[in-house]
Design a protein around this motif. Structure first.
Motif, PDB file in Angstrom:
ATOM      1  N   GLU A  29       0.822  -1.208   0.000  1.00  0.00           N
ATOM      2  CA  GLU A  29       0.000   0.000   0.000  1.00  0.00           C
ATOM      3  C   GLU A  29       0.857   1.258   0.000  1.00  0.00           C
ATOM      4  OE1 GLU A  29      -2.785  -0.254   3.212  1.00  0.00           O
ATOM      5  OE2 GLU A  29      -4.074  -1.684   2.157  1.00  0.00           O
ATOM      6  N   SER A  30       2.098   1.136   0.493  1.00  0.00           N
ATOM      7  CA  SER A  30       3.024   2.273   0.498  1.00  0.00           C
ATOM      8  C   SER A  30       3.805   2.382  -0.803  1.00  0.00           C
ATOM      9  CB  SER A  30       3.997   2.139   1.678  1.00  0.00           C
ATOM     10  OG  SER A  30       3.294   2.134   2.911  1.00  0.00           O
ATOM     11  N   GLY A  31       3.546   1.468  -1.737  1.00  0.00           N
ATOM     12  CA  GLY A  31       4.142   1.579  -3.064  1.00  0.00           C
ATOM     13  C   GLY A  31       5.200   0.566  -3.414  1.00  0.00           C
ATOM     14  N   ALA A  32       5.593  -0.308  -2.461  1.00  0.00           N
ATOM     15  CA  ALA A  32       6.643  -1.286  -2.740  1.00  0.00           C
ATOM     16  C   ALA A  32       6.116  -2.458  -3.553  1.00  0.00           C
ATOM     17  CB  ALA A  32       7.233  -1.798  -1.425  1.00  0.00           C
ATOM     18  N   SER A  33       6.996  -3.040  -4.347  1.00  0.00           N
ATOM     19  CA  SER A  33       6.720  -4.330  -4.983  1.00  0.00           C
ATOM     20  C   SER A  33       7.146  -5.405  -4.001  1.00  0.00           C
ATOM     21  CB  SER A  33       7.500  -4.470  -6.290  1.00  0.00           C
ATOM     22  OG  SER A  33       7.039  -3.540  -7.245  1.00  0.00           O
ATOM     23  N   VAL A  34       6.254  -6.326  -3.703  1.00  0.00           N
ATOM     24  CA  VAL A  34       6.481  -7.271  -2.610  1.00  0.00           C
ATOM     25  C   VAL A  34       6.533  -8.705  -3.126  1.00  0.00           C
ATOM     26  CG1 VAL A  34       5.614  -8.123  -0.403  1.00  0.00           C
ATOM     27  CG2 VAL A  34       5.278  -5.716  -1.025  1.00  0.00           C
ATOM     28  N   THR A  35       7.539  -9.441  -2.664  1.00  0.00           N
ATOM     29  CA  THR A  35       7.598 -10.887  -2.865  1.00  0.00           C
ATOM     30  C   THR A  35       7.316 -11.548  -1.529  1.00  0.00           C
ATOM     31  OG1 THR A  35       9.215 -10.736  -4.665  1.00  0.00           O
ATOM     32  CG2 THR A  35       9.013 -12.849  -3.541  1.00  0.00           C
ATOM     33  N   LEU A  36       6.277 -12.356  -1.483  1.00  0.00           N
ATOM     34  CA  LEU A  36       5.877 -13.043  -0.260  1.00  0.00           C
ATOM     35  C   LEU A  36       6.531 -14.413  -0.202  1.00  0.00           C
ATOM     36  CD1 LEU A  36       3.191 -11.417  -1.524  1.00  0.00           C
ATOM     37  CD2 LEU A  36       2.245 -12.142   0.667  1.00  0.00           C
ATOM     38  N   MET A  37       6.770 -14.907   1.022  1.00  0.00           N
ATOM     39  CA  MET A  37       7.345 -16.237   1.209  1.00  0.00           C
ATOM     40  C   MET A  37       6.591 -17.006   2.287  1.00  0.00           C
ATOM     41  SD  MET A  37      11.513 -15.958   1.122  1.00  0.00           S
ATOM     42  CE  MET A  37      11.661 -15.008   2.636  1.00  0.00           C
ATOM     43  N   SER A  38       6.275 -18.259   2.002  1.00  0.00           N
ATOM     44  CA  SER A  38       5.780 -19.200   3.004  1.00  0.00           C
ATOM     45  C   SER A  38       5.645 -20.561   2.344  1.00  0.00           C
ATOM     46  CB  SER A  38       4.439 -18.745   3.598  1.00  0.00           C
ATOM     47  OG  SER A  38       3.351 -19.211   2.826  1.00  0.00           O
ATOM     48  N   ARG A  39       5.070 -21.512   3.078  1.00  0.00           N
ATOM     49  CA  ARG A  39       4.912 -22.866   2.546  1.00  0.00           C
ATOM     50  C   ARG A  39       3.640 -23.031   1.724  1.00  0.00           C
ATOM     51  NH1 ARG A  39       5.661 -25.813   8.287  1.00  0.00           N
ATOM     52  NH2 ARG A  39       4.358 -24.012   8.834  1.00  0.00           N
ATOM     53  N   SER A  40       2.682 -22.129   1.890  1.00  0.00           N
ATOM     54  CA  SER A  40       1.362 -22.319   1.307  1.00  0.00           C
ATOM     55  C   SER A  40       1.193 -21.546   0.000  1.00  0.00           C
ATOM     56  CB  SER A  40       0.283 -21.882   2.312  1.00  0.00           C
ATOM     57  OG  SER A  40      -0.995 -22.009   1.747  1.00  0.00           O
ATOM     58  N   ALA A  41       1.354 -22.243  -1.121  1.00  0.00           N
ATOM     59  CA  ALA A  41       1.241 -21.596  -2.429  1.00  0.00           C
ATOM     60  C   ALA A  41      -0.156 -21.037  -2.658  1.00  0.00           C
ATOM     61  CB  ALA A  41       1.595 -22.590  -3.532  1.00  0.00           C
ATOM     62  N   ASP A  42      -1.184 -21.761  -2.255  1.00  0.00           N
ATOM     63  CA  ASP A  42      -2.565 -21.316  -2.469  1.00  0.00           C
ATOM     64  C   ASP A  42      -2.838 -20.000  -1.756  1.00  0.00           C
ATOM     65  OD1 ASP A  42      -2.995 -23.543  -3.985  1.00  0.00           O
ATOM     66  OD2 ASP A  42      -4.039 -24.674  -2.423  1.00  0.00           O
ATOM     67  N   LYS A  43      -2.419 -19.905  -0.503  1.00  0.00           N
ATOM     68  CA  LYS A  43      -2.638 -18.674   0.259  1.00  0.00           C
ATOM     69  C   LYS A  43      -1.844 -17.517  -0.334  1.00  0.00           C
ATOM     70  CE  LYS A  43      -3.676 -20.795   4.763  1.00  0.00           C
ATOM     71  NZ  LYS A  43      -3.214 -20.928   6.167  1.00  0.00           N
ATOM     72  N   LEU A  44      -0.604 -17.786  -0.686  1.00  0.00           N
ATOM     73  CA  LEU A  44       0.244 -16.732  -1.243  1.00  0.00           C
ATOM     74  C   LEU A  44      -0.318 -16.204  -2.557  1.00  0.00           C
ATOM     75  CD1 LEU A  44       3.818 -18.192  -0.623  1.00  0.00           C
ATOM     76  CD2 LEU A  44       2.700 -16.358   0.650  1.00  0.00           C
TER      77      LEU A  44
END
Length: 261
Positions: A29-44
């Motif tokens: 929301e502040s303008g960054a491009s974000v890469t998320l990480m976790s084990r759950s592909a569906d949630k991500l």
């Protein structure tokens, strides 16, 4: 005060829910491009699809297993072979609850791999480009228990304390490169982790889970459990240019829970 992270790339660990998800949303929301990480592909995948892109952001996700260090090492090394980031949020799931008498050396080694080795490895990989760019933000999600240990979280108490002291040392070494390194000491927040811990405590004490939560709330001067969104606001500030002179510190976000200075 406007927090702008336009043009910045962020990598957020443990971001399929709870605090990590809240941080990822606020950074986006502040303008960054974000890469998320976790084990759950569906949630991500679902979270990435919902993140704002009105400022030209380009979001992505990376499926990782923090609890399998060798596998994580391969995945994150491959990521940094073709990507660089400006903002790193070191956050993983917590180790199993239990007191010091219930844990053995193997348990501590597993927690060390999960909470410490993954953090140091990811940070080391991220730092190369940050130092070239003379700009970077490293934020560690830690716990108030590093200052006032919680008896039922012996593993977390021990290893998160190591992360915080390592971060203090690192902040000294990279300050000249306009890279800040800070740790957030997490209090009680309304997350799946808290629900799981409360369920175990309720079972051990033979009381309803809602009673455990009420007791928890009563210990907090603010008389409530924190909203993960509030955590996201702090992380976004620390990730911004507004916080350029804040480094090497540990900031509690706990509604006043800590009694120590």
């Amino acid at each position: 005060m406007n927090i702008s992270l336009l043009g910045k790339n962020a990598l957020v660990g443990g971001s399929s829910g709870g605090i990590g998800k809240a941080i990822a949303i606020q950074l986006a929301e502040s303008g960054a491009s974000v890469t998320l990480m976790s084990r759950s592909a569906d949630k991500l995948e679902k979270i990435v699809a919902d993140l704002p892109i009105d400022k030209g952001q380009n979001h992505a996700f990376l499926v990782v297993d923090f609890s399998n260090y060798e596998e994580y090492k391969r995945t994150i090394t491959n990521f940094f072979a073709t990507n660089s980031i400006d903002i790193l949020i070191n956050n993983t799931q917590g180790p199993a609850a239990g007191n010091a008498l219930e844990k053995n050396v193997a348990d501590y080694q597993q927690a060390f791999n999960l909470l410490f080795k993954t953090v140091v490895l990811t940070t080391t990989l991220a730092l190369e480009q940050m130092q070239k760019n003379k700009w970077g933000r490293i934020i560690n999600v830690a716990s108030v228990s590093v200052k006032e240990p919680l008896s039922y979280l012996a593993l977390s108490n021990s290893i998160r304390a190591a992360v915080v002291t390592w971060a203090k040392s690192l902040a000294t070494d990279v300050g000249k490169d306009n890279i800040t390194v800070n740790s957030i000491l997490t209090g009680y927040f309304d997350t799946e982790r808290i629900t799981q811990l409360n369920a175990k405590k309720a079972e051990q004490l033979g009381i309803p889970q809602k009673e455990v939560r009420s007791e928890m709330e009563s210990k907090v001067p603010a008389k409530r459990i924190g909203n993960p969104n509030e955590y996201g606001y702090l992380a976004a500030f620390l990730a911004s240019e507004k916080a350029a002179y804040i480094t090497g510190i540990q900031i509690p976000i706990d509604g006043g829970l800590l009694k120590s200075l």
